[in-house]
Design a protein around this motif. Structure first.
Motif, PDB file in Angstrom:
ATOM      1  N   GLU A  46       0.708  -1.283  -0.184  1.00 30.69           N
ATOM      2  CA  GLU A  46       0.064   0.124   0.202  1.00 30.69           C
ATOM      3  C   GLU A  46       1.171   1.256  -0.144  1.00 30.69           C
ATOM      4  OE1 GLU A  46      -2.514  -0.383   3.345  1.00 30.69           O
ATOM      5  OE2 GLU A  46      -3.709  -2.312   2.263  1.00 30.69           O
ATOM      6  N   ALA A  47       2.076   1.468   0.581  1.00 31.24           N
ATOM      7  CA  ALA A  47       2.771   2.277   0.700  1.00 31.24           C
ATOM      8  C   ALA A  47       3.457   2.718  -0.486  1.00 31.24           C
ATOM      9  CB  ALA A  47       4.136   2.408   1.812  1.00 31.24           C
ATOM     10  N   VAL A  48       3.769   1.454  -1.137  1.00 33.42           N
ATOM     11  CA  VAL A  48       4.584   1.748  -2.477  1.00 33.42           C
ATOM     12  C   VAL A  48       3.294   2.201  -3.473  1.00 33.42           C
ATOM     13  CG1 VAL A  48       5.434   0.297  -4.626  1.00 33.42           C
ATOM     14  CG2 VAL A  48       6.349  -0.038  -2.252  1.00 33.42           C
ATOM     15  N   ALA A  49       2.070   1.673  -3.530  1.00 31.58           N
ATOM     16  CA  ALA A  49       1.208   2.174  -4.462  1.00 31.58           C
ATOM     17  C   ALA A  49       0.850   3.672  -4.332  1.00 31.58           C
ATOM     18  CB  ALA A  49      -0.172   1.345  -4.083  1.00 31.58           C
ATOM     19  N   ARG A  50       0.766   3.972  -2.908  1.00 26.50           N
ATOM     20  CA  ARG A  50       0.706   5.459  -2.495  1.00 26.50           C
ATOM     21  C   ARG A  50       1.715   6.154  -3.364  1.00 26.50           C
ATOM     22  NH1 ARG A  50      -1.005   3.517   2.486  1.00 26.50           N
ATOM     23  NH2 ARG A  50       1.247   4.044   3.467  1.00 26.50           N
ATOM     24  N   GLU A  51       2.979   5.924  -3.125  1.00 28.66           N
ATOM     25  CA  GLU A  51       3.915   6.769  -3.442  1.00 28.66           C
ATOM     26  C   GLU A  51       4.136   6.607  -5.018  1.00 28.66           C
ATOM     27  OE1 GLU A  51       7.369   9.008  -3.256  1.00 28.66           O
ATOM     28  OE2 GLU A  51       6.018   8.411  -1.559  1.00 28.66           O
ATOM     29  N   LEU A  52       3.716   5.627  -5.663  1.00 26.35           N
ATOM     30  CA  LEU A  52       3.792   5.452  -7.138  1.00 26.35           C
ATOM     31  C   LEU A  52       2.569   6.065  -7.826  1.00 26.35           C
ATOM     32  CD1 LEU A  52       5.629   3.916  -9.431  1.00 26.35           C
ATOM     33  CD2 LEU A  52       4.025   2.023  -9.014  1.00 26.35           C
ATOM     34  N   LEU A  53       1.336   6.126  -7.102  1.00 28.04           N
ATOM     35  CA  LEU A  53       0.303   6.645  -7.862  1.00 28.04           C
ATOM     36  C   LEU A  53      -0.383   8.066  -7.479  1.00 28.04           C
ATOM     37  CD1 LEU A  53      -1.706   3.206  -7.822  1.00 28.04           C
ATOM     38  CD2 LEU A  53      -0.331   4.067  -9.509  1.00 28.04           C
ATOM     39  N   LYS A  54       0.822   8.726  -6.718  1.00 27.64           N
ATOM     40  CA  LYS A  54       0.510  10.156  -6.348  1.00 27.64           C
ATOM     41  C   LYS A  54       0.023  10.881  -7.521  1.00 27.64           C
ATOM     42  CE  LYS A  54       4.191  10.830  -3.370  1.00 27.64           C
ATOM     43  NZ  LYS A  54       5.218  11.680  -2.650  1.00 27.64           N
TER      44      LYS A  54
END
Length: 192
Positions: free
Chosen positions: A184-192
Motif C-alpha cells: 500500500e505504501a508503494v502504491a501511494r508513492e507510485l500513484l500520487k
C-alpha cells in the motif's frame, strides 16, 4: 493409556450468565462479558474487545475463573476456549456454557478445550445441533460428548505443540499484514 469418557464424567457444565435482553455497554459497569464475536476461529478470546456492562441478577454473578472452559453452543461455530490469566471480572453471554474440570490432575482444561474443537467432536456437535434459523447444542448433548483422555504428560506435549503452531500462525499473519502495508505504501508513492 488413553481413557474414554463423556464430558459430564470429567467436567461440570453450567449455563452462563442469564442476561435479559440486549447486553448494553456501561462504561462504569461492574464486569465484562464474552460474546461469540469475541472468540476467534482458534478459540482465542479477544480480551481487549469485551464490552463492559452492569452484571446483575438475584445472586452474585458466577464470574469466570482461570481454568474454566467456555463453549459457544449457539450458531454455526461451536468452539471452546480455555480461560487463562483472567484479569477482570468477566461472565459469558447466554450463548455459552461454562465448564469446570473436576480433576485437573487427570485433565488439563486447555486440552479439554482443544479436544472439543477437533473435527471429530465438531462433527458430533453438528449432528446433535437443533433448530433451523438459530442452531444450538443442548446441555445434555454437550455433556454426552465422547472424549479421549490420554495421560497428563501426553496432554502437555499436545498443548505445547498447539501453542507453538498458534504462535507460528500469529507470526505469519503479522508478516502478511506488514507485506500488505508495504504494498500500500508503494502504491501511494507510485500513484500520487
Amino acid at each position: 493409556m488413553a481413557m474414554k469418557a463423556t464430558l459430564e464424567q470429567i467436567a461440570e457444565v453450567r449455563a452462563s450468565h442469564p442476561f435479559r435482553g440486549a447486553i448494553k455497554e456501561v462504561s462504569l459497569g461492574n464486569g465484562y462479558v464474552i460474546q461469540t464475536r469475541d472468540q476467534d476461529s482458534d478459540g482465542q478470546v479477544a480480551w481487549n474487545s469485551l464490552v463492559c456492562t452492569e452484571v446483575s441478577g438475584r445472586k452474585e454473578p458466577d464470574w469466570l475463573r482461570d481454568g474454566n472452559v467456555i463453549f459457544s453452543a449457539r450458531g454455526s461455530r461451536n468452539l471452546a476456549s480455555v480461560i487463562t490469566d483472567i484479569a477482570k471480572p468477566t461472565v459469558c453471554s447466554p450463548h455459552f456454557f461454562v465448564m469446570e474440570v473436576l480433576d485437573s490432575s487427570q485433565v488439563l482444561p486447555s486440552f479439554l478445550a482443544w479436544q472439543l474443537n477437533q473435527p471429530k467432536l465438531q462433527k458430533y456437535f453438528h449432528q446433535c445441533a437443533e433448530g433451523s434459523a438459530q442452531v444450538s447444542i443442548r446441555k445434555t448433548e454437550l455433556e454426552k460428548a465422547p472424549l479421549t483422555i490420554p495421560p497428563l504428560a501426553q496432554q502437555r506435549m499436545v498443548m505445547e505443540l498447539v501453542e507453538r503452531a498458534l504462535k507460528e500462525k500469529q507470526i505469519h499473519q503479522r508478516l502478511i499484514e506488514l507485506r500488505q502495508q508495504e504494498i500500500e505504501a508503494v502504491a501511494r508513492e507510485l500513484l500520487k
